[in-house]
Design an enzyme around this catalytic site. Structure first.
Site, PDB file in Angstrom:
ATOM      1  N   ARG A  23       0.811  -1.218   0.000  1.00 41.63           N
ATOM      2  CA  ARG A  23       0.000   0.000   0.000  1.00 41.63           C
ATOM      3  C   ARG A  23       0.844   1.268   0.000  1.00 41.63           C
ATOM      4  O   ARG A  23       0.399   2.322   0.482  1.00 41.63           O
ATOM      5  CB  ARG A  23      -0.977   0.023   1.187  1.00 41.63           C
ATOM      6  CG  ARG A  23      -2.082  -1.018   1.101  1.00 41.63           C
ATOM      7  CD  ARG A  23      -3.128  -0.780   2.188  1.00 41.63           C
ATOM      8  NE  ARG A  23      -4.048  -1.915   2.264  1.00 41.63           N
ATOM      9  CZ  ARG A  23      -4.631  -2.339   3.377  1.00 41.63           C
ATOM     10  NH1 ARG A  23      -4.378  -1.730   4.521  1.00 41.63           N
ATOM     11  NH2 ARG A  23      -5.458  -3.358   3.367  1.00 41.63           N
ATOM     12  N   ARG A  27      -2.938   6.590   0.733  1.00 38.34           N
ATOM     13  CA  ARG A  27      -3.483   7.715   1.488  1.00 38.34           C
ATOM     14  C   ARG A  27      -2.530   8.386   2.453  1.00 38.34           C
ATOM     15  O   ARG A  27      -2.812   9.484   2.922  1.00 38.34           O
ATOM     16  CB  ARG A  27      -4.731   7.248   2.249  1.00 38.34           C
ATOM     17  CG  ARG A  27      -5.892   6.886   1.341  1.00 38.34           C
ATOM     18  CD  ARG A  27      -7.080   6.382   2.135  1.00 38.34           C
ATOM     19  NE  ARG A  27      -6.810   5.087   2.731  1.00 38.34           N
ATOM     20  CZ  ARG A  27      -7.663   4.447   3.525  1.00 38.34           C
ATOM     21  NH1 ARG A  27      -8.830   5.017   3.837  1.00 38.34           N
ATOM     22  NH2 ARG A  27      -7.370   3.262   4.020  1.00 38.34           N
ATOM     23  N   ARG A  36      -6.495  12.416  -5.375  1.00 40.57           N
ATOM     24  CA  ARG A  36      -7.786  11.770  -5.091  1.00 40.57           C
ATOM     25  C   ARG A  36      -8.887  12.818  -4.959  1.00 40.57           C
ATOM     26  O   ARG A  36     -10.005  12.635  -5.453  1.00 40.57           O
ATOM     27  CB  ARG A  36      -7.659  10.955  -3.798  1.00 40.57           C
ATOM     28  CG  ARG A  36      -8.957  10.367  -3.247  1.00 40.57           C
ATOM     29  CD  ARG A  36      -9.494   9.226  -4.068  1.00 40.57           C
ATOM     30  NE  ARG A  36     -10.763   8.762  -3.531  1.00 40.57           N
ATOM     31  CZ  ARG A  36     -10.893   7.813  -2.603  1.00 40.57           C
ATOM     32  NH1 ARG A  36      -9.822   7.229  -2.090  1.00 40.57           N
ATOM     33  NH2 ARG A  36     -12.087   7.441  -2.199  1.00 40.57           N
ATOM     34  N   ASP A  73      -7.084  -2.495  -7.052  1.00 43.10           N
ATOM     35  CA  ASP A  73      -7.756  -3.119  -5.913  1.00 43.10           C
ATOM     36  C   ASP A  73      -8.064  -4.563  -6.245  1.00 43.10           C
ATOM     37  O   ASP A  73      -8.332  -4.884  -7.413  1.00 43.10           O
ATOM     38  CB  ASP A  73      -9.054  -2.374  -5.568  1.00 43.10           C
ATOM     39  CG  ASP A  73      -9.605  -2.785  -4.216  1.00 43.10           C
ATOM     40  OD1 ASP A  73     -10.421  -3.736  -4.175  1.00 43.10           O
ATOM     41  OD2 ASP A  73      -9.225  -2.194  -3.202  1.00 43.10           O
ATOM     42  N   TYR A 147     -15.426 -11.743  -0.152  1.00 43.88           N
ATOM     43  CA  TYR A 147     -16.124 -10.503  -0.497  1.00 43.88           C
ATOM     44  C   TYR A 147     -17.294 -10.774  -1.437  1.00 43.88           C
ATOM     45  O   TYR A 147     -18.367 -10.186  -1.289  1.00 43.88           O
ATOM     46  CB  TYR A 147     -15.158  -9.508  -1.157  1.00 43.88           C
ATOM     47  CG  TYR A 147     -14.185  -8.861  -0.209  1.00 43.88           C
ATOM     48  CD1 TYR A 147     -14.527  -7.708   0.486  1.00 43.88           C
ATOM     49  CD2 TYR A 147     -12.919  -9.405  -0.011  1.00 43.88           C
ATOM     50  CE1 TYR A 147     -13.629  -7.098   1.348  1.00 43.88           C
ATOM     51  CE2 TYR A 147     -12.010  -8.808   0.848  1.00 43.88           C
ATOM     52  CZ  TYR A 147     -12.363  -7.658   1.537  1.00 43.88           C
ATOM     53  OH  TYR A 147     -11.474  -7.060   2.399  1.00 43.88           O
TER      54      TYR A 147
END
Length: 342
Positions: A23, A27, A36, A73, A147
Site C-alpha cells: 500500500r 493515502r 484523489r 484493488d 467478499y
C-alpha cells in the site's frame, strides 16, 4: 539490467536488501490525497489509467523504492466477473448481488472492466527506470470469494466460511471462476510490463487446517501453475496473511517463487522453517512504523538479521497505515539501506 528487487526474487542474496511497502501508493502521501480529491471516487481513480499510473509512481519519486506496486484493488476481479462494485465513504467496498443468496450463474462477466488496469501497467512501465521492478497483483481466490459471498468485508469471514461447510460445491464454483479470471488478469499484467506479481490472501488465516488446504493452497497452486506456463520467468510472491504454522506448507505446495510473511510471524522461526534459499518478503509491523518509536530501527535490524542467510525483500507485514507520518517512512528506509550483514 534487472533491478535489485527482481534479482532478489530470482534468488540473489546480495549485501543490500530491496525494499518496498505494501500500500505504498496511497493515502499516507499528501500528493495522493491531492490527486484523489481532484479525481473523485476510488474506483474512478483506479479506472483513470493516467491518474492510477501517477499514483503508482508517486512513492518511487519520493522515496526511491526498489519496487512499484500497481495502484488498483483486489475487487476489480469480482467486478469483471459481473458483480456491481461500489466504494462507499465510511463503509468500504460493496459488491452486489452477494453470492450468499444469489447464484454465480446469474452473473454476466464483463472482462473489459479490467482493460484500464492493463493500460495503467503499460503507462507505469514507461515511466520507471530499469532498476525499479514493477509489481502487478491480484487477490487470491479465497479472499476474493469472501467478499463476493458476503457482498462486503467482514472481521471473521463468517458468511463464506459457513457456506464453504454448508455448500462446498457452490463455493468451489466461485473459486474456480476467480482462478480462471485471475490467471488471465495476471498474464495480461505481465504482458503489459509487470515484472513480478503478488497474490494477496488477506483472509487466509481465518480457515481451519483442512479448509486452508482446499481454499488457500489448492487455488493458489492452480493460479501459479497456469500463470507460470504462460509467463515463464515472471516471479510470483504469495502472501497468505495469518497462515502462521501453515506457512511452510503454503510455500512448498503452491509453487510460489517467494513468500510474504506477516507481522505475527517470528522471522527467526520463518527463516528456519521455510524452504532453504526461498526468497522471503516482510515483515515489520505496520503499527510500529505508524508509532515510530525507538523500536523501529531495532526491530528493522532484527528482521534483516534473521533473514540474512537467504534472499530477502524488506517490507511490512501488511499494508502501510494511512496515518503513517512521512518521517517514519524515511527513518525505516534509512535503517534498511544502512544495514550490513554481520
Amino acid at each position: 539490467m534487472p533491478g535489485l528487487l527482481l534479482d532478489t526474487l530470482n534468488g540473489l542474496n546480495g549485501p543490500r536488501r530491496p525494499v518496498w511497502l505494501m500500500r505504498q501508493a496511497g493515502r499516507y502521501l499528501p500528493e495522493y490525497r491531492a490527486l484523489r480529491a481532484d479525481k473523485g471516487g476510488f474506483l474512478a481513480l483506479v479506472h483513470d489509467s493516467p491518474a492510477a499510473a501517477e499514483v503508482t509512481v508517486q512513492p518511487i519519486r519520493r522515496f526511491g523504492m526498489d519496487g512499484a506496486i500497481l495502484f488498483s484493488d483486489i475487487l476489480v476481479v469480482p467486478h469483471a466477473l459481473g458483480q456491481d462494485l461500489q466504494f462507499l465513504a465510511g463503509e468500504g467496498p460493496k459488491l452486489s448481488p452477494p453470492l450468499v443468496d444469489a447464484a454465480l450463474t446469474a452473473l454476466e462477466a464483463v472482462p473489459q472492466r479490467l482493460d484500464p488496469v492493463y493500460r495503467t501497467v503499460a503507462l507505469v512501465r514507461q515511466q520507471l527506470s530499469p532498476e525499479v521492478t514493477l509489481l502487478g497483483f491480484a487477490g487470491s481466490p479465497w479472499t476474493v470469494a469472501t467478499y463476493m459471498i458476503a457482498g462486503e468485508g467482514s472481521r471473521d469471514q463468517h458468511a463464506a466460511r459457513a457456506m464453504a461447510y454448508r455448500d462446498p460445491a457452490a463455493v468451489q464454483a466461485i473459486v474456480d471462476a476467480i482462478i480462471a479470471c485471475t490467471v488471465e488478469y495476471l498474464v495480461r499484467q505481465a504482458e503489459a510490463g509487470a515484472e513480478a506479481v503478488q497474490l494477496f490472501d488477506s483472509w487466509a488465516g481465518s480457515l481451519a487446517p483442512a479448509e486452508f488446504e482446499r481454499w488457500v493452497i489448492a487455488p493458489n497452486a492452480a493460479i501459479v501453475d497456469a500463470f507460470r506456463a504462460r509467463c515463464p520467468g515472471v516471479p510470483v510472491i504469495g502472501f497468505p496473511k495469518g497462515a502462521g504454522a501453515k506457512l511452510p506448507a503454503y510455500a512448498r505446495e503452491t509453487g510460489v517463487q517467494a513468500v510474504g510473511v506477516d507481522e505475527t510471524v517470528d522471522p527467526v522461526w520463518a527463516a528456519r522453517a521455510l524452504p532453504a534459499d526461498m526468497p522471503v518478503q516482510g515483515n515489520l509491523d505496520p503499527l510500529l512504523l505508524l508509532a515510530g518509536s525507538p523500536e523501529l530501527e531495532r526491530q528493522t535490524a532484527a528482521i534483516l538479521d534473521a533473514f540474512a542467510g537467504r534472499p530477502h525483500v524488506f517490507n511490512l507485514g501488511h499494508g502501510i497505515d494511512k496515518e503513517t507520518p512521512i518521517p517514519h517512512v524515511e527513518r525505516l528506509l534509512a535503517a534498511v539501506r544502512g544495514w550490513q550483514r554481520g
